[in-house]
Write a protein that holds these residues in place. Structure first.
Motif, PDB file in Angstrom:
ATOM      1  N   GLY A   1      -0.525  18.141   7.378  1.00 40.29           N
ATOM      2  CA  GLY A   1      -0.557  17.096   8.386  1.00 40.29           C
ATOM      3  C   GLY A   1       0.425  15.981   8.135  1.00 40.29           C
ATOM      4  O   GLY A   1       1.188  15.983   7.157  1.00 40.29           O
ATOM      5  N   ALA A   2       0.396  14.993   9.045  1.00 39.30           N
ATOM      6  CA  ALA A   2       1.330  13.871   8.955  1.00 39.30           C
ATOM      7  C   ALA A   2       1.085  13.026   7.712  1.00 39.30           C
ATOM      8  O   ALA A   2       2.019  12.462   7.145  1.00 39.30           O
ATOM      9  N   ASN A   3      -0.176  12.933   7.273  1.00 40.13           N
ATOM     10  CA  ASN A   3      -0.507  12.131   6.096  1.00 40.13           C
ATOM     11  C   ASN A   3      -0.436  12.915   4.796  1.00 40.13           C
ATOM     12  O   ASN A   3      -0.780  12.398   3.740  1.00 40.13           O
ATOM     13  N   ARG A   4      -0.014  14.190   4.855  1.00 40.47           N
ATOM     14  CA  ARG A   4       0.162  15.044   3.675  1.00 40.47           C
ATOM     15  C   ARG A   4      -1.117  15.118   2.837  1.00 40.47           C
ATOM     16  O   ARG A   4      -1.100  14.918   1.632  1.00 40.47           O
TER      17      ARG A   4
ATOM     18  N   ARG B   1      -0.686   3.920   6.579  1.00 46.27           N
ATOM     19  CA  ARG B   1       0.517   3.312   6.018  1.00 46.27           C
ATOM     20  C   ARG B   1       0.372   3.103   4.518  1.00 46.27           C
ATOM     21  O   ARG B   1       1.330   3.271   3.756  1.00 46.27           O
ATOM     22  N   LEU B   2      -0.817   2.725   4.066  1.00 48.32           N
ATOM     23  CA  LEU B   2      -1.036   2.502   2.645  1.00 48.32           C
ATOM     24  C   LEU B   2      -0.933   3.806   1.865  1.00 48.32           C
ATOM     25  O   LEU B   2      -0.333   3.853   0.787  1.00 48.32           O
ATOM     26  N   VAL B   3      -1.494   4.886   2.412  1.00 46.39           N
ATOM     27  CA  VAL B   3      -1.398   6.195   1.752  1.00 46.39           C
ATOM     28  C   VAL B   3       0.060   6.624   1.643  1.00 46.39           C
ATOM     29  O   VAL B   3       0.514   7.112   0.605  1.00 46.39           O
ATOM     30  N   GLN B   4       0.815   6.416   2.725  1.00 44.77           N
ATOM     31  CA  GLN B   4       2.234   6.778   2.710  1.00 44.77           C
ATOM     32  C   GLN B   4       2.999   5.978   1.657  1.00 44.77           C
ATOM     33  O   GLN B   4       3.911   6.500   1.010  1.00 44.77           O
ATOM     34  N   SER B   5       2.619   4.722   1.453  1.00 45.29           N
ATOM     35  CA  SER B   5       3.311   3.883   0.477  1.00 45.29           C
ATOM     36  C   SER B   5       3.155   4.416  -0.945  1.00 45.29           C
ATOM     37  O   SER B   5       4.028   4.217  -1.788  1.00 45.29           O
ATOM     38  N   PHE B   6       2.050   5.082  -1.213  1.00 44.31           N
ATOM     39  CA  PHE B   6       1.854   5.647  -2.539  1.00 44.31           C
ATOM     40  C   PHE B   6       2.586   6.979  -2.717  1.00 44.31           C
ATOM     41  O   PHE B   6       2.996   7.313  -3.831  1.00 44.31           O
ATOM     42  N   MET B   7       2.765   7.733  -1.659  1.00 50.10           N
ATOM     43  CA  MET B   7       3.362   9.063  -1.781  1.00 50.10           C
ATOM     44  C   MET B   7       4.873   9.047  -1.598  1.00 50.10           C
ATOM     45  O   MET B   7       5.551   9.993  -1.989  1.00 50.10           O
TER      46      MET B   7
END
Length: 713
Positions: free
Chosen positions: A331-334, A298-304
């Motif tokens: 992937g899902a986390n790009r 979730r944290l990685v997604q918040s930055f991208m």
């Protein structure tokens, strides 16, 4: 014509001109008539004439072309940064020095100015597209609310007296949507599908091109390879910067913050994409680390995701946009995603100029439990988006995120920027120079605070003492959403963003008071009409923590709040939203004729604190406490932003006990009030309204000084 534009742009990029002819993109400054001479590059061959198609003389010799040398292009770029509009004398001198025809120099500068304008138009399109998406989402939500007819939380009917108001807002919303779409259509009309303002994306097949609305970048082939090489080097530097300690990082004796030894840095790292602009010589570098309460994906997604990125730092980022996706990742986390971004960074005061930054963001999974997010400003990443368009550029900066299981992550943050030297306001000079204004410690503190807020919002097993006065989880969530919207709205209103035009008004009390007005035509979260925001910042000789406790304390509110009329304040509800129990949302009933309640959002961390308040009708707040949706409630928050003054001093005593160690320092207080001056968007701002907020701010500041016993300051 698209082919013509493509060839012209390619020739301009390579610096290729035919003997006796120049590549001309002689567009007027006003954007009126456009004259383009079609030429061809050495790779594509000469432009075809009608006689070629008719089987004419195919043995016709190709024209010879002159390629600018790297030195010539460097000289042209250097003069352009100093003077985008050189006079005849400057052009003559430059042409003699470079051995070029004066017309070649003249047309080069015309083409360069056109390219810069094109990039700025693309950026504006990106912001318009983001606003349009937001308007569409809000429009869809309002339609669903009307169709549904009942509130999912409290079960009450929503088709009451508010229905007519919602329908009116929908009509205004639709009108605004049409206006936004028309603006975008006009912009696309200037640059037809398959072209960009600089024609930099015309290379390759036509079906690979994007429209101006999609912000085509032309980052294909070798250019993409160059960018990937730079971001990979930046990633390596970030990882080393996060893991290496002395002598690269030296700990400050006074406050324990880490300082970069720049001599060691220059010896250890080759400068990645360093700027040649000598004006950008103010270097800021800082490092900080901490644990945040959020899971790694979730944290990685918040930055991208740019929307989540802005929501994660609502008081630090006034606006942001993803200008282009260079690589989507896997992937899902790009994993491996690379994207070009823009952000405007702010402090909560109009006295400090914002920082506009263009940068490339790269996310990469280092191992099963560790990710890295790196930002770096790259020259010419989108054909002339470079340091000349921004006063601030990023050296390898970002964070290393390590999964610690149980929904925790350790984050190490590196912030390394190079900014143009500007004279900051004297009150804020120390905090900017100390790194507390835009440094890693503030980013880290804001991230921890926002993640804690999210955890408390999603919690289902909330202790009674953390949720007094609220009987349901739905009511708790609804109130926390309202408080968060209050703080975001207050942060957007206070900053020095380019969206605001601040004017200093005369004050009899000597305070520096600035006002800005805006019209709300369609946002249901604010009153419709003309809104006036007034702000003033002062220094106080009390600590940041003492000032925060004074302003948030219900028992001391009567000492400074002239709106309370000296009456008692009754606590209705109190909700915790962080580990530190002073981070709360509280609801108070105040003695007033119009039966209004006060919602107060108090939040603090090591770098800044805020106390934000908004008046809401008692009946409306009762429905929110029951769990009804709070998004359509109209609020106009006011409040305070508190910062340490940034002046480092040695402790008065040396001791290992933190509670016995004291510091001689002060605070920077910014007070902001928002009032609705007229419910008609067409009305003009009156002097009575300006005088009213002038008196309101002056009286409030005077009362605060009196309550803190520092009236002489």
């Amino acid at each position: 014509m698209a082919s013509s534009n493509h060839l012209t742009s390619l020739a301009l990029t390579l610096g290729v001109f035919g003997d006796g002819e120049e590549a001309v993109d002689d567009r007027k400054e006003e954007g009126a008539n456009t004259t383009v001479t079609e030429i061809s590059s050495e790779a594509s061959g000469p432009a075809k004439s009608p006689s070629d198609d008719d089987g004419g003389d195919k043995s016709k010799k190709r024209k010879k072309y002159h390629r600018h040398t790297a030195q010539q292009i460097h000289e042209l770029e250097a003069l352009f940064k100093e003077s985008p509009h050189p006079d005849e004398s400057q052009r003559q001198q430059l042409s003699k020095r470079l051995g070029l025809n004066p017309r070649q120099v003249k047309f080069w500068f015309q083409n360069r100015r056109t390219q810069i304008k094109g990039i700025q138009e693309r950026h504006k399109n990106s912001l318009l597209k983001s606003e349009l998406d937001t308007l569409r989402d809000e429009n869809k939500l309002l339609r669903e609310m009307i169709k549904k007819g009942t509130c999912s939380n409290c079960g009450g009917s929503s088709k009451d007296a508010t229905t007519n108001n919602e329908e009116q807002q929908l009509r205004v919303e639709n009108a605004k949507l049409k206006a936004q779409i028309e603006t975008l259509r006009k912009s696309i009309g200037k640059h037809p599908q398959g072209t960009s303002p600089t024609n930099s994306c015309s290379a390759g097949n036509d079906n690979e091109n994007k429209s101006s609305l999609d912000l085509c970048s032309g980052v294909y082939g070798p250019e993409k390879s160059r960018i990937m090489d730079i971001v990979n080097l930046a990633m390596e530097e970030l990882v080393k910067m996060a893991s290496v300690s002395e002598p690269l990082w030296v700990e400050s004796v006074e406050r324990g913050r880490e300082i970069l030894n720049y001599d060691v840095y220059l010896n250890k790292f080759s400068t990645v994409n360093s700027s040649s602009n000598q004006q950008l010589r103010c270097i800021e570098a800082s490092r900080d680390s901490g644990v945040v309460f959020v899971d790694l994906p979730r944290l990685v997604q918040s930055f991208m995701d740019v929307r989540e990125y802005v929501e994660m730092f609502p008081c630090m980022i006034s606006k942001a946009a993803t200008l282009d996706v260079i690589c989507n990742g896997q992937g899902a986390n790009r994993n491996g995603a690379v994207q070009l971004m823009f952000a405007e960074l702010q402090m909560l005061t109009p006295l400090v100029a914002t920082r506009e930054v263009y940068f490339v963001r790269y996310s990469k999974q280092l191992n099963a439990d560790k990710w890295a997010i790196v930002d770096i400003s790259i020259d010419n990443v989108e054909k002339h988006i470079d340091a000349s368009l921004a006063r601030c550029r990023k050296h390898p900066s970002g964070c290393i995120i390590e999964d610690k299981l149980n929904g925790h992550c350790k984050v190490t943050w590196i912030e390394h920027v190079e900014c143009e030297k500007i004279v900051a306001h004297s009150m804020y000079r120390a905090i900017i120079n100390s790194g507390l204004a835009f440094g890693a410690r503030r980013w880290m503190a804001a991230l921890q605070q926002q993640c804690e807020r999210l955890v408390f919002f999603l919690a289902t097993n909330v202790p009674n003492n953390d949720s007094s006065g609220i009987g349901t989880l739905a009511g708790r969530k609804s109130i926390l959403k309202l408080a968060q919207r209050m703080t975001w709205s207050f942060g957007r209103a206070l900053g020095g963003s380019s969206d605001h035009t601040w004017k200093k008004i005369p004050s009899k009390t000597g305070y520096d008071i600035r006002v800005a007005s805006r019209m709300n035509l369609n946002d249901p979260g604010e009153p419709l009409g003309v809104i006036l925001c007034a702000v003033s910042s002062i220094w106080l000789p009390v600590s940041h923590a003492v000032l925060f406790d004074f302003l948030r304390d219900d028992n001391q509110r009567n000492e400074w709040d002239i709106m309370s009329s000296g009456g008692p304040v009754q606590s209705i509800a109190n909700l915790a939203k962080g580990q530190d129990r002073v981070n709360t949302v509280s609801i108070h009933a105040m003695k007033s004729k119009d039966n209004m309640w006060m919602v107060q959002d108090s939040c603090t961390n090591t770098c800044e604190s805020m106390v934000v308040c908004a008046r809401v009708a008692a009946t409306t707040m009762q429905s929110v406490m029951a769990g009804c949706d709070s998004r359509s409630i109209s609020i106009l928050p006011s409040g305070f932003s508190i910062l340490p003054d940034g002046i480092e001093s040695r402790p008065l005593v040396i001791t290992s006990k933190a509670d016995k160690q004291s510091w001689e320092n002060g605070s920077l207080l910014t007070v902001g009030f928002q009032i609705l001056t007229s419910d008609s968007p067409t009305s003009k701002l009156s002097m009575e309204s300006v005088e009213s907020v002038n008196t309101l701010i002056s009286s409030t500041l005077q009362n605060i000084k009196r309550g803190l016993r520092c009236e002489d300051q």
